[in-house]
Design a protein around this motif. Structure first.
Motif, PDB file in Angstrom:
ATOM      1  N   GLY A  31       0.773  -1.225   0.000  1.00  0.00           N
ATOM      2  CA  GLY A  31       0.000   0.000   0.000  1.00  0.00           C
ATOM      3  C   GLY A  31       0.805   1.277   0.000  1.00  0.00           C
ATOM      4  O   GLY A  31       0.248   2.370   0.126  1.00  0.00           O
ATOM      5  N   VAL A  32       2.119   1.177  -0.146  1.00  0.00           N
ATOM      6  CA  VAL A  32       2.981   2.367  -0.183  1.00  0.00           C
ATOM      7  C   VAL A  32       2.833   3.021  -1.556  1.00  0.00           C
ATOM      8  O   VAL A  32       2.869   2.339  -2.581  1.00  0.00           O
ATOM      9  N   ASP A  33       2.650   4.348  -1.577  1.00  0.00           N
ATOM     10  CA  ASP A  33       2.501   5.032  -2.862  1.00  0.00           C
ATOM     11  C   ASP A  33       3.805   4.946  -3.659  1.00  0.00           C
ATOM     12  O   ASP A  33       4.885   4.724  -3.113  1.00  0.00           O
ATOM     13  N   LYS A  34       3.685   5.121  -4.967  1.00  0.00           N
ATOM     14  CA  LYS A  34       4.815   4.917  -5.869  1.00  0.00           C
ATOM     15  C   LYS A  34       6.011   5.804  -5.536  1.00  0.00           C
ATOM     16  O   LYS A  34       7.149   5.329  -5.499  1.00  0.00           O
ATOM     17  N   ALA A  35       5.774   7.077  -5.276  1.00  0.00           N
ATOM     18  CA  ALA A  35       6.879   8.005  -4.982  1.00  0.00           C
ATOM     19  C   ALA A  35       7.630   7.578  -3.724  1.00  0.00           C
ATOM     20  O   ALA A  35       8.870   7.580  -3.705  1.00  0.00           O
ATOM     21  N   SER A  36       6.909   7.197  -2.693  1.00  0.00           N
ATOM     22  CA  SER A  36       7.549   6.756  -1.443  1.00  0.00           C
ATOM     23  C   SER A  36       8.284   5.440  -1.642  1.00  0.00           C
ATOM     24  O   SER A  36       9.375   5.248  -1.108  1.00  0.00           O
ATOM     25  N   ALA A  37       7.691   4.541  -2.416  1.00  0.00           N
ATOM     26  CA  ALA A  37       8.349   3.254  -2.689  1.00  0.00           C
ATOM     27  C   ALA A  37       9.658   3.476  -3.432  1.00  0.00           C
ATOM     28  O   ALA A  37      10.668   2.827  -3.137  1.00  0.00           O
ATOM     29  N   LEU A  38       9.651   4.406  -4.394  1.00  0.00           N
ATOM     30  CA  LEU A  38      10.886   4.707  -5.127  1.00  0.00           C
ATOM     31  C   LEU A  38      11.945   5.303  -4.203  1.00  0.00           C
ATOM     32  O   LEU A  38      13.122   4.937  -4.281  1.00  0.00           O
ATOM     33  N   LYS A  39      11.531   6.222  -3.325  1.00  0.00           N
ATOM     34  CA  LYS A  39      12.480   6.825  -2.376  1.00  0.00           C
ATOM     35  C   LYS A  39      13.088   5.770  -1.469  1.00  0.00           C
ATOM     36  O   LYS A  39      14.297   5.762  -1.223  1.00  0.00           O
ATOM     37  N   GLN A  40      12.245   4.897  -0.937  1.00  0.00           N
ATOM     38  CA  GLN A  40      12.734   3.866  -0.028  1.00  0.00           C
ATOM     39  C   GLN A  40      13.637   2.877  -0.754  1.00  0.00           C
ATOM     40  O   GLN A  40      14.660   2.429  -0.205  1.00  0.00           O
ATOM     41  N   THR A  41      13.295   2.542  -1.981  1.00  0.00           N
ATOM     42  CA  THR A  41      14.122   1.613  -2.756  1.00  0.00           C
ATOM     43  C   THR A  41      15.456   2.250  -3.112  1.00  0.00           C
ATOM     44  O   THR A  41      16.506   1.601  -3.042  1.00  0.00           O
TER      45      THR A  41
END
Length: 66
Positions: A31-41
């Motif tokens: 459920g993590v939004d795309k922008a946050s998922a990219l930052k975390q990755t």
């Protein structure tokens, strides 16, 4: 989340690239939004790559020689 998304975020293809893509995919499924998922990755990739460099570095008098 695609490999193209990761590359556009600044992650270079490497032998760990599939691990990063899997991590990003799991974040999205959670459920993590795309922008946050990219930052975390991206943060994971930088941390992992930095750790790999330090593991392979040679130290001389507290200086890192690559």
């Amino acid at each position: 989340m695609t490999g193209k998304d990761l590359i556009e975020a600044g992650i270079e293809p490497s032998e760990r690239f599939s691990e990063y893509l899997d991590y990003a995919h799991r974040l999205r499924l959670a459920g993590v939004d795309k922008a946050s998922a990219l930052k975390q990755t991206l943060a994971l990739a930088r941390k992992t790559e930095r750790g790999d460099k330090e593991k392979n570095a040679v130290y001389f008098d507290n200086e890192i020689m690559e």
